[in-house]
Motif scaffolding. Sequence first.
Motif, PDB file in Angstrom:
ATOM      1  N   ASN A 104       0.835  -1.210   0.000  1.00 45.71           N
ATOM      2  CA  ASN A 104       0.000   0.000   0.000  1.00 45.71           C
ATOM      3  C   ASN A 104       0.870   1.261   0.000  1.00 45.71           C
ATOM      4  N   THR A 105       1.619   1.417  -1.070  1.00 43.77           N
ATOM      5  CA  THR A 105       2.570   2.526  -1.152  1.00 43.77           C
ATOM      6  C   THR A 105       1.893   3.886  -0.986  1.00 43.77           C
ATOM      7  N   GLU A 106       2.667   4.834  -0.457  1.00 42.94           N
ATOM      8  CA  GLU A 106       2.212   6.198  -0.247  1.00 42.94           C
ATOM      9  C   GLU A 106       3.161   7.147  -0.976  1.00 42.94           C
ATOM     10  N   LEU A 107       2.701   8.376  -1.193  1.00 42.81           N
ATOM     11  CA  LEU A 107       3.558   9.355  -1.859  1.00 42.81           C
ATOM     12  C   LEU A 107       4.794   9.664  -1.024  1.00 42.81           C
ATOM     13  N   SER A 108       4.685   9.517   0.295  1.00 40.29           N
ATOM     14  CA  SER A 108       5.842   9.760   1.161  1.00 40.29           C
ATOM     15  C   SER A 108       6.911   8.678   1.018  1.00 40.29           C
ATOM     16  N   ASN A 110       8.292   7.920  -1.733  1.00 42.20           N
ATOM     17  CA  ASN A 110       9.252   8.347  -2.754  1.00 42.20           C
ATOM     18  C   ASN A 110      10.592   8.677  -2.100  1.00 42.20           C
ATOM     19  N   GLY A 111      11.668   8.242  -2.755  1.00 45.38           N
ATOM     20  CA  GLY A 111      12.977   8.583  -2.222  1.00 45.38           C
ATOM     21  C   GLY A 111      14.029   7.539  -2.523  1.00 45.38           C
ATOM     22  N   THR A 112      15.179   7.711  -1.904  1.00 47.03           N
ATOM     23  CA  THR A 112      16.328   6.820  -2.092  1.00 47.03           C
ATOM     24  C   THR A 112      16.545   5.987  -0.825  1.00 47.03           C
ATOM     25  N   TYR A 113      16.782   4.702  -1.031  1.00 49.80           N
ATOM     26  CA  TYR A 113      16.933   3.765   0.092  1.00 49.80           C
ATOM     27  C   TYR A 113      18.293   3.064  -0.006  1.00 49.80           C
TER      28      TYR A 113
END
Length: 308
Positions: A104-108, A110-113
Amino acid sequence: MDLCLIFYLYFILHLCVPSAETFVNLVCNESVTGILHEDATLPCKRDTTGPINITFIKMHQDQTRDEILIFNTSENVRRGQNRIQLRCQDELHCQHDLSLIIHNTELSDNGTYQYIVRAEHGHDFAIINLIVEALVNLVCNESVTGILHEDTTLPCKTDTAGPINITFIKLPQDLTHDETLIFNSSENVRRGQDRIQLRHQDPYDRSLIIHKTELSDNGTYRYNARTDQGHDFALITLIVEGPEHLKTNASTHQEKPKEKERTGVGLILSMVFLMLLIFSAMFYYKKQLSRASMRRFSETSRSNLIAN
């Protein structure tokens, strides 16, 4: 001399023989795209087997880090967000698969892991860039015709409701942008021409109304719509027709009935002429038939007199 030789051999061995810390190789997709509110898989695999420790960290632009998952397969210890799990839970059947699933991905998200793997014989890490895309579908009429000095509606709709950010841009031939309307329904912020407004008949209606259209409104527009679910755009061509076009259409419509009337009168006259021709032929035929009978009667009478 012997001591120098020992140090030299040790140095050569240190350069040629790889350290035990390099015996783990983790391979992940560098970039992954997910869909908002759906599960996203981060494919990863290793070339070794056995117990491992996993640390999954989100990296921020300010150089801070958030440890969102720490997992130890040997001790079955887990700490972090429950939305993030190993895709393969059975260590016997998928010893090389270290892929992660973000539910259940969220817009938050987004990013680098940074994905760190530690085993008994070494460790490795990989950098993964996650892009979460939201979906919204904007549908507009590609071409709209308006009448000069009258209101013109540009029909548009989206498949999602809620607050919307609208940017309505006219695209001149020199490809420079002319922002004619910027509207944010959530913050009630509006900038641009007052002649352009949202119709908003229902939550999905994103149609625009241009009041009292002008000839300068002719052109192609780019309609950008952004909602919490995503963004989309559409191109609309507006054609504004002036009074001359209306007069031409009116005169054309007036000429058509006249042509029909002329056609009807001509047809009636043709039928009358045809009837007169038929009656004339019948009258001539009867006249000739009467003369022929009178001639035969006269000849018969003359023959009878001569015989007597």
